[in-house]
Design a protein around this motif. Sequence first.
Motif, PDB file in Angstrom:
ATOM      1  N   LYS A 180      -6.072   0.954 -11.726  1.00 37.94           N
ATOM      2  CA  LYS A 180      -5.472   2.046 -12.503  1.00 37.94           C
ATOM      3  C   LYS A 180      -3.990   1.763 -12.745  1.00 37.94           C
ATOM      4  O   LYS A 180      -3.209   1.710 -11.788  1.00 37.94           O
ATOM      5  N   ASP A 190     -11.376  -1.003  -8.552  1.00 39.94           N
ATOM      6  CA  ASP A 190     -11.016  -0.101  -9.643  1.00 39.94           C
ATOM      7  C   ASP A 190      -9.503  -0.175  -9.869  1.00 39.94           C
ATOM      8  O   ASP A 190      -8.717   0.154  -8.975  1.00 39.94           O
ATOM      9  N   GLU A 198       0.856  -1.184   0.000  1.00 41.35           N
ATOM     10  CA  GLU A 198       0.000   0.000   0.000  1.00 41.35           C
ATOM     11  C   GLU A 198       0.892   1.234   0.000  1.00 41.35           C
ATOM     12  O   GLU A 198       2.074   1.144   0.306  1.00 41.35           O
ATOM     13  N   GLU A 226      -2.329   0.654  -9.414  1.00 41.54           N
ATOM     14  CA  GLU A 226      -3.001   0.970  -8.166  1.00 41.54           C
ATOM     15  C   GLU A 226      -4.346   0.261  -8.217  1.00 41.54           C
ATOM     16  O   GLU A 226      -4.969   0.201  -9.278  1.00 41.54           O
ATOM     17  N   THR A 275      -5.774  -0.695   4.410  1.00 38.11           N
ATOM     18  CA  THR A 275      -7.047  -1.050   3.764  1.00 38.11           C
ATOM     19  C   THR A 275      -7.951  -1.762   4.773  1.00 38.11           C
ATOM     20  O   THR A 275      -7.567  -2.774   5.358  1.00 38.11           O
ATOM     21  N   THR A 293     -13.765   0.303  -3.128  1.00 34.30           N
ATOM     22  CA  THR A 293     -14.833   1.125  -2.582  1.00 34.30           C
ATOM     23  C   THR A 293     -16.026   0.236  -2.264  1.00 34.30           C
ATOM     24  O   THR A 293     -16.675  -0.304  -3.170  1.00 34.30           O
ATOM     25  N   TYR A 301      -8.023   0.347  -6.270  1.00 29.29           N
ATOM     26  CA  TYR A 301      -8.875   1.021  -5.268  1.00 29.29           C
ATOM     27  C   TYR A 301     -10.057   0.131  -4.914  1.00 29.29           C
ATOM     28  O   TYR A 301     -10.630  -0.538  -5.784  1.00 29.29           O
ATOM     29  N   ASN A 344     -12.583  -1.247   2.066  1.00 25.45           N
ATOM     30  CA  ASN A 344     -12.331   0.103   1.568  1.00 25.45           C
ATOM     31  C   ASN A 344     -10.849   0.430   1.727  1.00 25.45           C
ATOM     32  O   ASN A 344     -10.266   0.165   2.779  1.00 25.45           O
ATOM     33  N   GLY A 345     -10.269   0.999   0.682  1.00 23.40           N
ATOM     34  CA  GLY A 345      -8.856   1.364   0.783  1.00 23.40           C
ATOM     35  C   GLY A 345      -8.160   1.274  -0.558  1.00 23.40           C
ATOM     36  O   GLY A 345      -8.804   1.256  -1.614  1.00 23.40           O
ATOM     37  N   GLN A 346      -6.824   1.224  -0.485  1.00 22.21           N
ATOM     38  CA  GLN A 346      -6.044   1.244  -1.725  1.00 22.21           C
ATOM     39  C   GLN A 346      -4.801   0.366  -1.633  1.00 22.21           C
ATOM     40  O   GLN A 346      -4.083   0.396  -0.629  1.00 22.21           O
ATOM     41  N   LYS A 347      -4.574  -0.386  -2.685  1.00 19.28           N
ATOM     42  CA  LYS A 347      -3.337  -1.155  -2.830  1.00 19.28           C
ATOM     43  C   LYS A 347      -2.505  -0.521  -3.946  1.00 19.28           C
ATOM     44  O   LYS A 347      -3.023   0.236  -4.777  1.00 19.28           O
ATOM     45  N   ILE A 348      -1.221  -0.875  -3.967  1.00 20.69           N
ATOM     46  CA  ILE A 348      -0.360  -0.295  -4.997  1.00 20.69           C
ATOM     47  C   ILE A 348       0.725  -1.303  -5.383  1.00 20.69           C
ATOM     48  O   ILE A 348       0.991  -2.253  -4.629  1.00 20.69           O
TER      49      ILE A 348
END
Lengths: 370, 401
Positions: free
Chosen positions: B197, B195, B127, B210, B139, B214, B212, B151-155
């Motif tokens: 990206k 999502d 992340e 990335e 996350t 939600t 996301y 909910n959150g974000q990985k990278i």
Amino acid sequence: MNFEFSEEQNMLRDQAVSFLKDKSPLSVARKILEGNEPYDKALWKDITDLGWTATTIPEKYNGLGLSHLELCVLAEELGRALTPVPFSSSLYLATEAILAFGTDAQKEAWLGKLAQGQVIGTAAVAEGPGEFSPTKVGASVKANRLSGTKIMVPDGDIADFAVVVAGGDAGLSLFLVDLNQPGVTRTSVATIDPSRSHANLAFKDAEAEPLGKAGEGASLLSQLFDRAAVLFAFEQVGGAEAAMNQAREYALGRYAFGRPIAGFQAIKHKLARMYVAIQLARSNCYYGAWALSSGAPELPVAAATARVSASQAYRECAEENIQVHGGMGFTWEFDCHLFYRRAKLLAVNLGGESTWKNRLISSIESDRAA
Amino acid sequence: MDFNDTPEEAKFREAARAWLAANAPKHEAYSQEDFLKAAKAWQLEKYNAGWACLRWPVEYGGRGASAAEAAIFAEEEAKYSLPTGPFTIGQGMAAPTLMAYATDEQKKRYLPKLASGEEIWCQLFSEPAGGSDLAALRTRSVRDGDDWVINGQKIWTSGAHYSDFGILVTRSDPNVPKHKGLTYFFLSMKSPGVDVKPIKQISGQSGFNEVYFTDVRIPDAQRLGEVGQGWTVSLTTLMNERAAIGGGGGLGFDTAYALAKELEIDGKPAIADRAVREQLADWYCKESGLQFTRARTQSALSRGETPGPENSIGKYVGAKKTQDIASFCMELIGMAGVCMDKDLAALGGLLPQSYLGAPGGRIAGGTDEIMLNIIAERVLGLPQDIRVDKGIPFNEVPTGN
């Protein structure tokens, strides 16, 4: 695939480790370093009694007839213990030369005595500063009489005979020269590592006997150095690992800022890099051992990779061991300098890292041109 | 000491070689555009003939082979230029985790399709706030009936843009110390609220993304391990990561050597220059050292032993070597060394391309520094770093950017 030492070879290692732990702790290397004796005579006798000097000598010459793999195992452990005896000169240089190039009569004359430790042999190559060049050898033999000088001959003050590189009637050649004759003058020289003695040798009409094909001196010497390089590389890896372990032990026991310095990343990464260098060198050494023991045509490349990476590993470990110890590492009292000295001695004794890197690329070039 | 296979291994190698010789060459030619299609076709070919995921049990699509046999096949397969990249993470990291923690039904559903290449998996671990310190991830997963809501974000998620499923570590409880509040799941990448990206890398390529989340819903049945045991489960995945990423690959001695033969310095072949020779020799020794370290590893496998973390040296040494060789070769070429025009550049622009890609190799799968930590701690037994967040509830740990 079984790219490791065998169970029997590891048993030999266990025996060597326990013998050397008992008879050759670092205090023994230090005793020779600080004293006036050129080597530890009692320890040398024990080692010859164990038959280590007979390792690769065929049984018909009273040897043990083992392979070079066994000799590599012993070399690593002797290197680890910094054992102050003429093992490398007598075995990796003199015995190897006679085994590889000697006539039956020469083998008959020398191998039995070498096996039993009745004689010590060495090799005399260098004549002055700078990279060794076969075109710049001044020593020469005329009518079986050698004249000239050789410098920095390992164990030159105690050896009974030497393999000498000199010009002959047919060009550069190798010769066997008895060092206990009137035409030989030995002068001990101070070196960075007094736990291994060296001498300059002056020859004046000394009796010399051709070893190997006359006029092939450059090629024979190169072959001899390839063989010796593998064995020295094992000594270097053993020494490097001992230096790393010394640094590790110290870092675990030394506290600063309320905790062992071994917990600081600057120290951890230093030790990890030492480990990486040793692993690369060890794996290359195994390849060298395989090539040496199986008579593989890959030997020149294998020997040079082992030599270069072992020199690199030992230098890094010996230098960083002192650094990890801080000020104490710079004292005479601590043993760090023993490894620092030996690392440099072994790094230059067959020609330095640059020389061997150059040899490596030359060998690769000729392999790929073929 | 030898390089010889045991009689059984020799027989296995012969069979592998024969099958590869008959089937691999036709899969070697493919374009970057249909890389994925080509990779799937090769994987399916292997699967149908029983050469996929060799160590897995037969019922899950494998062959039930030994580690030594798997290493032999990998060695033989590597002699061809085959597209295998997209499956590294799924087969090498997700699968061992599923084997250890999934239900038998799940294993039967997912593993064979991983083996056949029909489904591709990605790893949703890193992340923005949790890289080398993975357990600092944020996350959130919140239980809601039979589901969890994410909910959150990985990278840095390699292949997320073409993956069908992902393995995911989340924070289920921020009120306990960081390692204790994690829970591990797998999910469909087609789930509503996911999502993806792409991230444009310095090489211009986009291998990773990335991702996301939600209000993404994951059934509790897709949880691997107990609630709060996510760290333990993650270690199973991570233990396999370095084996999956391994060493090797990248620019090597041969490329630099060939250039040094071809180009000139001071009117003479560069290979005659002593500085060039020394540099080449240094890389040769490193490559050779890694090659024979692998041979020692394979010997250990052959004896039925498990190789230890000393394997970490492969990636550490290899990644920097690739970077150094790319840099050196570009300088050897001189002013034209930076040219990336495919039609004009030496080697079609491979060198600057490798130079730009090389920093990634020193970071992905554990940075150089993390690899050194692993060697220091797990091989040399040195103390772990002092952790100022130890024992502190996660939501009270200081955070920076």
